[in-house]
Design a protein around this motif. Sequence first.
Motif, PDB file in Angstrom:
ATOM      1  N   TYR A  70      71.157  51.089  12.717  1.00  0.00           N
ATOM      2  CA  TYR A  70      71.893  49.771  12.615  1.00  0.00           C
ATOM      3  C   TYR A  70      71.057  48.566  12.568  1.00  0.00           C
ATOM      4  CZ  TYR A  70      76.046  52.565  13.714  1.00  0.00           C
ATOM      5  OH  TYR A  70      76.975  53.320  13.530  1.00  0.00           O
ATOM      6  N   GLY A  71      69.472  48.802  12.835  1.00  0.00           N
ATOM      7  CA  GLY A  71      68.864  47.651  12.826  1.00  0.00           C
ATOM      8  C   GLY A  71      67.292  47.795  12.642  1.00  0.00           C
ATOM      9  N   PRO A  72      66.577  47.023  12.113  1.00  0.00           N
ATOM     10  CA  PRO A  72      65.332  47.246  11.541  1.00  0.00           C
ATOM     11  C   PRO A  72      64.334  47.448  12.931  1.00  0.00           C
ATOM     12  CG  PRO A  72      65.493  44.859  11.571  1.00  0.00           C
ATOM     13  CD  PRO A  72      66.875  45.625  12.029  1.00  0.00           C
ATOM     14  N   VAL A  73      63.205  48.241  12.599  1.00  0.00           N
ATOM     15  CA  VAL A  73      62.190  48.551  13.579  1.00  0.00           C
ATOM     16  C   VAL A  73      61.764  47.522  14.421  1.00  0.00           C
ATOM     17  CG1 VAL A  73      60.068  49.724  14.094  1.00  0.00           C
ATOM     18  CG2 VAL A  73      61.477  51.014  12.369  1.00  0.00           C
ATOM     19  N   SER A  74      61.287  46.431  13.668  1.00  0.00           N
ATOM     20  CA  SER A  74      60.825  45.441  14.374  1.00  0.00           C
ATOM     21  C   SER A  74      61.802  44.577  15.507  1.00  0.00           C
ATOM     22  CB  SER A  74      60.241  44.334  13.348  1.00  0.00           C
ATOM     23  OG  SER A  74      61.558  44.030  12.417  1.00  0.00           O
ATOM     24  N   THR A  75      62.803  44.781  15.129  1.00  0.00           N
ATOM     25  CA  THR A  75      63.891  44.257  16.221  1.00  0.00           C
ATOM     26  C   THR A  75      64.167  45.125  17.189  1.00  0.00           C
ATOM     27  OG1 THR A  75      64.896  43.244  14.244  1.00  0.00           O
ATOM     28  CG2 THR A  75      66.344  43.483  16.304  1.00  0.00           C
ATOM     29  N   VAL A  76      64.468  46.557  17.098  1.00  0.00           N
ATOM     30  CA  VAL A  76      64.801  47.361  18.146  1.00  0.00           C
ATOM     31  C   VAL A  76      63.586  47.954  18.948  1.00  0.00           C
ATOM     32  CG1 VAL A  76      66.690  48.057  17.050  1.00  0.00           C
ATOM     33  CG2 VAL A  76      64.634  49.322  16.676  1.00  0.00           C
ATOM     34  N   VAL A  77      62.390  48.139  18.406  1.00  0.00           N
ATOM     35  CA  VAL A  77      61.374  48.798  19.122  1.00  0.00           C
ATOM     36  C   VAL A  77      61.016  47.617  20.331  1.00  0.00           C
ATOM     37  CG1 VAL A  77      58.910  49.484  19.012  1.00  0.00           C
ATOM     38  CG2 VAL A  77      60.504  50.065  17.215  1.00  0.00           C
ATOM     39  N   PRO A  78      60.887  46.362  20.088  1.00  0.00           N
ATOM     40  CA  PRO A  78      60.375  45.529  21.350  1.00  0.00           C
ATOM     41  C   PRO A  78      61.424  45.840  22.561  1.00  0.00           C
ATOM     42  CG  PRO A  78      60.299  44.461  19.540  1.00  0.00           C
ATOM     43  CD  PRO A  78      60.711  45.599  19.042  1.00  0.00           C
ATOM     44  N   MET A  79      62.357  46.371  22.505  1.00  0.00           N
ATOM     45  CA  MET A  79      63.336  46.549  23.591  1.00  0.00           C
ATOM     46  C   MET A  79      62.739  47.736  24.308  1.00  0.00           C
ATOM     47  SD  MET A  79      65.818  44.268  23.035  1.00  0.00           S
ATOM     48  CE  MET A  79      64.472  43.371  22.058  1.00  0.00           C
ATOM     49  N   ASP A  80      61.949  48.596  23.899  1.00  0.00           N
ATOM     50  CA  ASP A  80      61.533  49.696  24.676  1.00  0.00           C
ATOM     51  C   ASP A  80      60.525  49.256  25.962  1.00  0.00           C
ATOM     52  OD1 ASP A  80      62.525  51.145  22.641  1.00  0.00           O
ATOM     53  OD2 ASP A  80      60.788  51.932  21.704  1.00  0.00           O
ATOM     54  N   TYR A  81      60.239  47.841  25.898  1.00  0.00           N
ATOM     55  CA  TYR A  81      59.280  47.568  26.939  1.00  0.00           C
ATOM     56  C   TYR A  81      60.230  47.048  28.119  1.00  0.00           C
ATOM     57  CZ  TYR A  81      55.508  47.481  23.826  1.00  0.00           C
ATOM     58  OH  TYR A  81      54.815  47.894  22.621  1.00  0.00           O
ATOM     59  N   THR A  82      61.454  47.047  27.927  1.00  0.00           N
ATOM     60  CA  THR A  82      62.332  46.885  29.320  1.00  0.00           C
ATOM     61  C   THR A  82      62.452  48.062  30.038  1.00  0.00           C
ATOM     62  OG1 THR A  82      64.328  47.605  28.251  1.00  0.00           O
ATOM     63  CG2 THR A  82      64.131  45.317  27.957  1.00  0.00           C
ATOM     64  N   SER A  83      61.761  49.088  29.688  1.00  0.00           N
ATOM     65  CA  SER A  83      61.853  50.310  30.378  1.00  0.00           C
ATOM     66  C   SER A  83      60.756  49.983  31.813  1.00  0.00           C
ATOM     67  CB  SER A  83      60.961  51.425  29.605  1.00  0.00           C
ATOM     68  OG  SER A  83      59.838  51.279  29.204  1.00  0.00           O
ATOM     69  N   LEU A  84      59.801  49.098  31.615  1.00  0.00           N
ATOM     70  CA  LEU A  84      59.157  48.894  32.716  1.00  0.00           C
ATOM     71  C   LEU A  84      60.076  48.372  34.053  1.00  0.00           C
ATOM     72  CD1 LEU A  84      56.158  49.061  34.204  1.00  0.00           C
ATOM     73  CD2 LEU A  84      55.838  46.546  33.190  1.00  0.00           C
ATOM     74  N   MET A  85      60.809  47.629  33.608  1.00  0.00           N
ATOM     75  CA  MET A  85      61.831  46.933  34.602  1.00  0.00           C
ATOM     76  C   MET A  85      62.450  48.036  35.450  1.00  0.00           C
ATOM     77  SD  MET A  85      65.205  44.587  33.717  1.00  0.00           S
ATOM     78  CE  MET A  85      65.994  46.071  33.050  1.00  0.00           C
ATOM     79  N   TRP A  86      62.996  49.160  34.407  1.00  0.00           N
ATOM     80  CA  TRP A  86      63.884  50.104  35.134  1.00  0.00           C
ATOM     81  C   TRP A  86      62.901  51.212  35.831  1.00  0.00           C
ATOM     82  CZ3 TRP A  86      68.856  49.936  35.182  1.00  0.00           C
ATOM     83  CH2 TRP A  86      69.733  49.301  34.137  1.00  0.00           C
ATOM     84  N   ALA A  87      61.705  51.364  35.290  1.00  0.00           N
ATOM     85  CA  ALA A  87      60.815  52.091  36.002  1.00  0.00           C
ATOM     86  C   ALA A  87      60.379  51.540  37.564  1.00  0.00           C
ATOM     87  CB  ALA A  87      59.370  52.391  35.308  1.00  0.00           C
ATOM     88  N   THR A  88      60.278  50.274  37.442  1.00  0.00           N
ATOM     89  CA  THR A  88      59.871  49.671  38.742  1.00  0.00           C
ATOM     90  C   THR A  88      61.088  49.575  39.598  1.00  0.00           C
ATOM     91  OG1 THR A  88      58.372  48.233  37.695  1.00  0.00           O
ATOM     92  CG2 THR A  88      59.377  47.431  39.795  1.00  0.00           C
ATOM     93  N   LEU A  89      62.158  49.441  39.300  1.00  0.00           N
ATOM     94  CA  LEU A  89      63.471  49.363  39.955  1.00  0.00           C
ATOM     95  C   LEU A  89      63.746  50.893  40.714  1.00  0.00           C
ATOM     96  CD1 LEU A  89      65.977  48.063  41.146  1.00  0.00           C
ATOM     97  CD2 LEU A  89      66.988  48.623  39.148  1.00  0.00           C
ATOM     98  N   LEU A  90      63.650  51.929  39.903  1.00  0.00           N
ATOM     99  CA  LEU A  90      63.841  53.230  40.275  1.00  0.00           C
ATOM    100  C   LEU A  90      62.877  53.641  41.031  1.00  0.00           C
ATOM    101  CD1 LEU A  90      65.659  54.760  36.900  1.00  0.00           C
ATOM    102  CD2 LEU A  90      66.663  54.227  38.774  1.00  0.00           C
ATOM    103  N   GLY A  91      61.694  53.351  40.679  1.00  0.00           N
ATOM    104  CA  GLY A  91      60.678  54.004  41.578  1.00  0.00           C
ATOM    105  C   GLY A  91      60.803  53.267  43.108  1.00  0.00           C
TER     106      GLY A  91
END
Length: 303
Positions: free
Chosen positions: A235-256
């Motif tokens: 549904y979206g171009p790579v350049s738009t969706v891939v940067p969302m992957d960096y929000t994983s650091l927020m989740w990793a910090t919270l869950l850790g």
Amino acid sequence: MSQDRILLAVALRLTSVALFAMMSATIKLAQQGGAHLAEILFWRQAGAAILVAAIVAAGPGFASLRTQRFGAHTLRTVIGLTAMALTFTTLILLPLAEATTIGFSMPIFATVLGALVLKEPTGWRRWAAVATGFAGVLIVTQPFGSGHHIPLLGVLTGLTAAGGTATVSILLRTIGRTEKTLTTVFWFSTLSLVPLGIAYAMTAQAHTAAMWATLIAVGLLGGVAQLAMTASLTYGPVSTVVPMDYTSLMWATLLGWLLFDRLPAPATWIGAPVIILSGLYIVWREHVRRREETLQATAQGLV
């Protein structure tokens, strides 16, 4: 492309990132509960295989999975499964935030491999971003420091996993020219179960009901996350969706912090933004390059 489709793509990508982060935390919980790495890997792939098979059965049917590139799928499975095993090992050895941060080096390796293997044009700007990204990795890992806050073995497995994942991304570019996404995911999941089934038979052990639920959760979370990630690219171009992957650091910090009472070390807070910014710049430059190639091809077609 409509705004609604782009918003859906971003929502799917953010969902996949959150689910993958939960899967990573669940992997650490399973290992701490006594599960063997082979068991965790088996259930991860089994969950994905079941989900994809159900979608195929309800949709295009299993006849759509026929392929004339079995060798390419086998190679993708060998490299992908090795990278996954190294990624899981890194999650076991390192805190969630540090393991996630090292994984952000994947675009750096992808740029290097793209230039060396696919002979993609790579200007000085992207090489500068690659050098900056590796500098960020050095800040996080502190390989030359007097006191390592994270195990060196975990750093090595994390970087090797990122390199393997980048290799898979290069391989998928060639496979994707003839194969559909569901076909690629299906063959990866099912072919992985052959060696993992053997390893599982050698390491299987009795578990409590809670541990079985944890192992099953690894597979379900990973399977749904993989499907959401794949759908986001529909549904979206790579350049738009891939940067969302960096929000994983927020989740990793919270869950850790919530599950393991661990917060990122000061070096991680400094190095992570450097790696993230270099990765974002690489994604942006790739978007610019592809747009210029498209415009050039269009102009040549009009002449």
